[in-house]
Scaffold this active site. Structure first.
Site, PDB file in Angstrom:
ATOM      1  N   TYR A 157      -5.405   7.934  -3.866  1.00 17.71           N
ATOM      2  CA  TYR A 157      -4.266   7.225  -4.450  1.00 17.71           C
ATOM      3  C   TYR A 157      -3.613   8.025  -5.579  1.00 17.71           C
ATOM      4  CZ  TYR A 157      -5.001   2.630  -2.248  1.00 17.71           C
ATOM      5  OH  TYR A 157      -5.095   1.572  -1.372  1.00 17.71           O
TER       6      TYR A 157
ATOM      7  N   LYS B  36     -18.045   9.396   3.303  1.00 19.79           N
ATOM      8  CA  LYS B  36     -17.870  10.095   4.579  1.00 19.79           C
ATOM      9  C   LYS B  36     -18.389  11.515   4.353  1.00 19.79           C
ATOM     10  CE  LYS B  36     -16.372  10.260   8.838  1.00 19.79           C
ATOM     11  NZ  LYS B  36     -16.841   9.436   9.944  1.00 19.79           N
TER      12      LYS B  36
ATOM     13  N   ASP C 153     -10.389  -0.170  -0.491  1.00 23.10           N
ATOM     14  CA  ASP C 153      -9.191  -0.950  -0.149  1.00 23.10           C
ATOM     15  C   ASP C 153      -9.345  -1.526   1.252  1.00 23.10           C
ATOM     16  OD1 ASP C 153      -6.509  -1.913  -0.359  1.00 23.10           O
ATOM     17  OD2 ASP C 153      -5.866  -0.238   0.906  1.00 23.10           O
TER      18      ASP C 153
ATOM     19  N   ASP D 155     -10.444  -5.695   2.498  1.00 22.00           N
ATOM     20  CA  ASP D 155      -9.639  -6.568   3.366  1.00 22.00           C
ATOM     21  C   ASP D 155     -10.470  -7.018   4.561  1.00 22.00           C
ATOM     22  OD1 ASP D 155      -7.330  -6.264   1.792  1.00 22.00           O
ATOM     23  OD2 ASP D 155      -6.033  -6.121   3.563  1.00 22.00           O
TER      24      ASP D 155
HETATM   25  C1  IPM Z   1      -5.048  -3.934  -3.115  1.00 20.25           C
HETATM   26  C2  IPM Z   1      -3.667  -3.612  -2.564  1.00 20.25           C
HETATM   27  C3  IPM Z   1      -3.084  -2.436  -3.335  1.00 20.25           C
HETATM   28  C4  IPM Z   1      -4.006  -1.253  -3.118  1.00 20.25           C
HETATM   29  C5  IPM Z   1      -1.622  -2.085  -2.982  1.00 20.25           C
HETATM   30  C6  IPM Z   1      -0.700  -3.250  -3.170  1.00 20.25           C
HETATM   31  C7  IPM Z   1      -1.138  -0.895  -3.768  1.00 20.25           C
HETATM   32  O1  IPM Z   1      -3.744  -3.385  -1.201  1.00 20.25           O
HETATM   33  O2  IPM Z   1      -5.147  -4.248  -4.318  1.00 20.25           O
HETATM   34  O3  IPM Z   1      -6.011  -3.881  -2.355  1.00 20.25           O
HETATM   35  O4  IPM Z   1      -3.871  -0.548  -2.116  1.00 20.25           O
HETATM   36  O5  IPM Z   1      -4.859  -1.026  -3.967  1.00 20.25           O
HETATM   37 MG    MG Z   2      -5.668  -3.732  -0.363  1.00 22.38          MG
END
Ligand code: IPM
Ligand code: MG
Length: 352
Positions: free
Chosen positions: A135, A185, A241, A245
């Site tokens: 990032y 990884k 990230d 999710d």
């Molecule tokens: C999260 C989101 C963010 C990330 C985005 C909105 C930049 O997906 O907080 O997980 O990728 O960190």
């Molecule tokens: Mg995210």
């Protein structure tokens, strides 16, 4: 106790309002300040992270954020996009350890797409490195050479960056079930090899914590196959990230998941979900991720673990009565909107 609220975009506004209402019932000396971030900040000031917002952080004890983003700002230069504001904020606050707990509420078991016996009793914590890795690594960009364009990012980690987030993860594991799985990884990536070596070093100070390593592709699979094997998962920014999710679906809805980001200074608290522009303004958003983020704030920034537990128990009670928002209707007795869900939770908090 002074909190800076950064509602951001879309449903961020609605869910932070809910979280603040819940906090007010528990914290008599709550002081609030509000600031802009994301697309709405860009619309008003031309920047997704205005200077005034940075100034306001100095004057507060912790930050509660809603969500940023929306198709409206998709065409902006990437430095002006709402996401750039969020990344800038995380980096500015140096909140390098993002805690994303994944805990199944019993009454929501039917809302998950996974089988009951797989997810019953899941209680894990993802510790995602938040201010480094892909990032933020440089160089990055898109360059043009003749007819060909090339887009590139850099995945890099230094030993201090790995050590500090690993320590937080080990400290947490020590207070939980004393198991830490570091995800990387290392069979392919140099940054992951260093990650693994460094985590091994940090582990020496935590002989009571059982350390294991897992490749990220395997972890993605194991999270669905048998999530109960995990206690604390430690991983780098991008992997975290994606895995968080994925893990949110164990709980039935992404709208349920809270997060807290810690560093050396103030904490930043935000639900894991995004700004959901498709339902923004309809009053349908699930406020629980934001409400549980406020609970994490009480626990981690203000040492109020009892108050945090009261919020969690209130959420549990309301869910067990079959009250649901539209994002998780399986087994619902009553489907309600943001405001009604918030009111139910506040009523439960007040009962004690
Ligand atoms: C999260 C989101 C963010 C990330 C985005 C909105 C930049 O997906 O907080 O997980 O990728 O960190
Ligand atoms: Mg995210």
């Amino acid at each position: 106790m002074k909190i800076l609220v950064l509602p951001g975009d879309g449903i961020g506004k609605e869910v932070t309002a809910s979280a603040i209402e819940v906090l007010k019932t528990l914290v008599p000396d709550l002081e609030l300040d509000y600031g802009l971030i994301g697309g709405s900040a860009y619309d008003e000031t031309g920047s997704p992270l205005p200077k005034e917002t940075i100034e306001k952080i100095k004057k507060s004890d912790a930050v509660l954020l809603g969500a940023v983003g929306g198709n409206k700002w998709d065409k902006l230069d990437h430095t002006l996009r709402p996401e750039a504001g969020l990344l800038g904020l995380r980096s500015h606050m140096q909140v390098f350890a993002n805690l994303r707990p994944v805990k199944i509420f019993k009454s929501l078991i039917g809302s998950s797409t996974l089988k009951e016996d797989v997810i019953e009793g899941v209680d894990l914590m993802i510790v995602r490195e938040l201010t480094g890795g892909l990032y933020f690594g440089k160089p990055k960009g898109i360059e043009t050479k003749g007819a060909i364009k090339r887009g590139f990012n850099t995945l890099e980690y230094t030993t201090p960056e790995i050590e500090r987030v690993a320590k937080i993860a080990f400290d947490l594991a020590q207070k939980r079930n004393k198991k830490l799985c570091s995800v990387d990884k290392a069979n392919v990536l140099e940054s992951s090899r260093l990650w693994r070596e460094t985590v091994e070093e940090v582990a020496k100070a935590y002989p009571d914590v059982e350390l294991s390593h897992m490749y990220v592709d395997n972890c993605a699979m194991q999270l669905i196959r048998n999530p109960k094997q995990f206690d604390v998962i430690l991983t780098e920014n991008m992997f975290g990230d994606i895995l968080s999710d994925e893990a949110s679906m164990i709980t039935g809805s992404l709208g349920m998941l809270p997060s807290g980001s810690l560093g050396e200074g103030k904490g930043l608290y935000e639900p894991v979900h995004g700004s959901a522009p498709d339902i923004a303004g309809t009053g349908k958003a699930n406020p629980i991720g934001a409400i549980l983020s406020a609970a994490m704030m009480l626990k981690y920034s203000f040492n109020k673990a009892d108050e945090a537990a009261r919020i969690e128990q209130a959420v549990d009670k309301v869910l067990s009565r079959g009250i649901r928002t539209p994002d998780m209707t399986a087994g619902a007795k009553e489907v309600v909107g943001t405001e009604a869900m918030t009111k139910h939770i506040i009523d439960e908090v007040k009962k004690k």
